[in-house]
Design an enzyme around this catalytic site. Structure first.
Site, PDB file in Angstrom:
ATOM      1  N   LEU A 178       0.508  -0.766  -0.257  1.00 17.64           N
ATOM      2  CA  LEU A 178      -0.271   0.271  -0.097  1.00 17.64           C
ATOM      3  C   LEU A 178       0.870   1.199  -0.273  1.00 17.64           C
ATOM      4  CD1 LEU A 178      -3.363  -0.929   2.331  1.00 17.64           C
ATOM      5  CD2 LEU A 178      -2.437  -1.845   0.207  1.00 17.64           C
TER       6      LEU A 178
ATOM      7  N   ALA B 195       0.924   7.951  -2.426  1.00 15.74           N
ATOM      8  CA  ALA B 195       1.254   8.709  -3.080  1.00 15.74           C
ATOM      9  C   ALA B 195       2.773   9.741  -2.806  1.00 15.74           C
ATOM     10  CB  ALA B 195       0.884   9.763  -4.129  1.00 15.74           C
TER      11      ALA B 195
ATOM     12  N   GLU C  64      -1.270  12.354  -0.276  1.00 12.93           N
ATOM     13  CA  GLU C  64      -0.550  12.319  -0.401  1.00 12.93           C
ATOM     14  C   GLU C  64      -0.322  13.142   0.970  1.00 12.93           C
ATOM     15  OE1 GLU C  64       3.231  13.620  -1.787  1.00 12.93           O
ATOM     16  OE2 GLU C  64       1.853  13.357  -2.933  1.00 12.93           O
TER      17      GLU C  64
ATOM     18  N   ARG D 268       0.587  11.621   4.336  1.00 15.73           N
ATOM     19  CA  ARG D 268      -0.346  11.097   5.575  1.00 15.73           C
ATOM     20  C   ARG D 268      -1.400  11.222   5.043  1.00 15.73           C
ATOM     21  NH1 ARG D 268       4.474  10.950   8.109  1.00 15.73           N
ATOM     22  NH2 ARG D 268       4.055  13.089   9.021  1.00 15.73           N
TER      23      ARG D 268
ATOM     24  N   ASP E  22      -1.675  10.565  11.838  1.00 15.14           N
ATOM     25  CA  ASP E  22      -1.474   9.932  10.786  1.00 15.14           C
ATOM     26  C   ASP E  22      -3.481   9.709  10.368  1.00 15.14           C
ATOM     27  OD1 ASP E  22      -1.773   8.295   8.119  1.00 15.14           O
ATOM     28  OD2 ASP E  22      -0.129   6.928   8.964  1.00 15.14           O
TER      29      ASP E  22
ATOM     30  N   ARG F 147      -4.826   8.819   7.416  1.00 11.25           N
ATOM     31  CA  ARG F 147      -4.741   7.770   6.810  1.00 11.25           C
ATOM     32  C   ARG F 147      -5.915   7.027   6.390  1.00 11.25           C
ATOM     33  NH1 ARG F 147       0.420   6.126   4.419  1.00 11.25           N
ATOM     34  NH2 ARG F 147       1.024   5.943   6.480  1.00 11.25           N
TER      35      ARG F 147
ATOM     36  N   SER G  71       5.767  -4.004   4.096  1.00  2.85           N
ATOM     37  CA  SER G  71       5.509  -2.568   4.400  1.00  2.85           C
ATOM     38  C   SER G  71       6.311  -2.476   5.647  1.00  2.85           C
ATOM     39  CB  SER G  71       4.242  -2.570   4.456  1.00  2.85           C
ATOM     40  OG  SER G  71       3.518  -0.446   5.755  1.00  2.85           O
TER      41      SER G  71
END
Length: 371
Positions: free
Chosen positions: A217, A220, A259, A261, A293, A295, A316
């Site tokens: 994962l 970007a 972009e 986090r 974070d 995300r 990861s």
């Protein structure tokens, strides 16, 4: 080339009025225009970064004495409220853009008024700012008065929006795209997930879907992925993982539009400016009002499921990614590290990820490069 068309009509009542309202509200926020958030208390909201002298003059007749600046807990802590864990609101007797910029953005800003609890409408407004990837600071004016033509959105619709987006994710196109180091690759584009932005699954080789599939994962990173920034190791991880997959039975790289986090490109560059003044990557985000974070990875799991993947070998260093995939119903059978360069410019960034976010980084195992 075959193109898959699985689009949901925006005219279909099943799309949901609330969903459409949120999408239009996000466009208004990013354009610097106000929207009304409806709830127990309706509130006219505007991104603080959009407030200039002209907008202040236009909104002042509506503000009365009830206007407030809504800020998330990390920003309030930076302003001098060390124990704050919830969003709060600072009264704005006047719509003074300079004062609002100081409270919302400046590193030397300090609280100069009591902080009241944020209302449900205030919190929905902050959620809108996060979805729109603008600065997490909101000018809020209670009441339903608004400039002509102002859009409105229900607070509950904002809360439901991310989950509905993940559920509505759809494939829109695919094609072979040979890559350096991974010539047998295919790009599969999905729409949805985070807002209506496009997300890409890069299928490398011919992974065996009956076995656990190697997956990365990858959020970007314009500066690292495209321009080779020395401040991070993102580009190294991306290209290194793709090459490794090509040599080890294939795999899937999900290239996710998250972009900074999840903070967005403009806020990432704001954070870089603060890092240049001595803050580490997480301190800089907190100074802007962000948590560790922002995300989400539920839509990443939906992409993998759509591709026929149920068991994953995750490439990861971030334990949260494995936990998110497991929570979404996938099985993560193992994880392995994604390696990149250490440079004098990124050593502090990598150390902060290890020490503050629990990333599996053994920095002594890397060779530090001056280049």
């Amino acid at each position: 080339m075959s193109v898959t068309m699985k689009s949901r009509s925006t005219l279909d009542p099943a799309a949901g009025r609330d969903q459409i309202d949120v999408e239009r509200a996000l466009a208004e926020i990013r354009a610097g225009r106000p929207v009304v958030v409806r709830g127990r208390e309706s509130v006219l909201v505007l991104s603080a970064e959009a407030l200039d002298e002209t907008n202040a003059a236009l909104l002042a007749p509506l503000a009365g004495t009830g206007a407030r600046l809504v800020l998330p807990a990390p920003r309030l802590r930076r302003l001098g409220v060390p124990e704050r864990t919830e969003p709060g609101a600072v009264a704005l007797p006047l719509l003074d853009p300079a004062r609002i910029e100081t409270l919302a953005l400046r590193l030397d800003g300090r609280i100069d008024a009591p902080v009241a609890p944020a209302s449900p409408g205030d919190e929905a407004a902050l959620a809108l700012m996060a979805l729109a990837q603008v600065l997490p600071a909101v000018l809020a004016i209670p009441g339903e008065a608004a400039p002509p033509g102002t859009l409105s959105v229900a607070a509950e619709a904002v809360a439901r929006y991310p989950g509905r987006q993940a559920a509505g994710l759809r494939e829109v196109s695919r094609a072979p795209v040979p890559l350096a180091g991974a010539p047998d690759s295919q790009f599969v584009v999905f729409r949805g997930g985070e807002g209506l932005r496009d997300q890409v699954a890069v299928v490398i080789g011919k992974p065996d879907l009956s076995e656990p599939v190697a997956v990365r994962l990858h959020s970007a990173c314009l500066t690292g992925d495209l321009f080779g920034s020395l401040k991070c190791d993102c580009g190294d991880q991306l290209r290194g993982t793709a090459g490794w997959m090509a040599q080890h039975g294939g795999g899937i790289v999900l290239y996710l539009d998250q972009e900074g986090r999840g903070n967005g490109l403009a806020n990432k560059i704001r954070a870089y400016d603060l890092q240049a003044r001595g803050l580490d990557t997480y301190e800089a985000d907190e100074a802007l009002g962000f948590g560790l974070d922002q995300r989400r990875f539920d839509f990443a799991a939906a992409m993998l499921t759509a591709l026929g993947v149920s068991r994953v070998r995750l490439v990861s260093n971030n334990p949260e990614k494995a936990a998110s995939l497991e929570a979404a119903g996938l099985t993560v059978v193992e994880t392995q590290r994604a390696l990149g360069r250490v440079t004098p410019e990124n050593i502090r960034y990598l150390t902060a990820k290890r020490d503050r976010a629990g990333h599996a980084l053994d920095l002594d195992a890397f060779v530090c490069s001056e280049a």
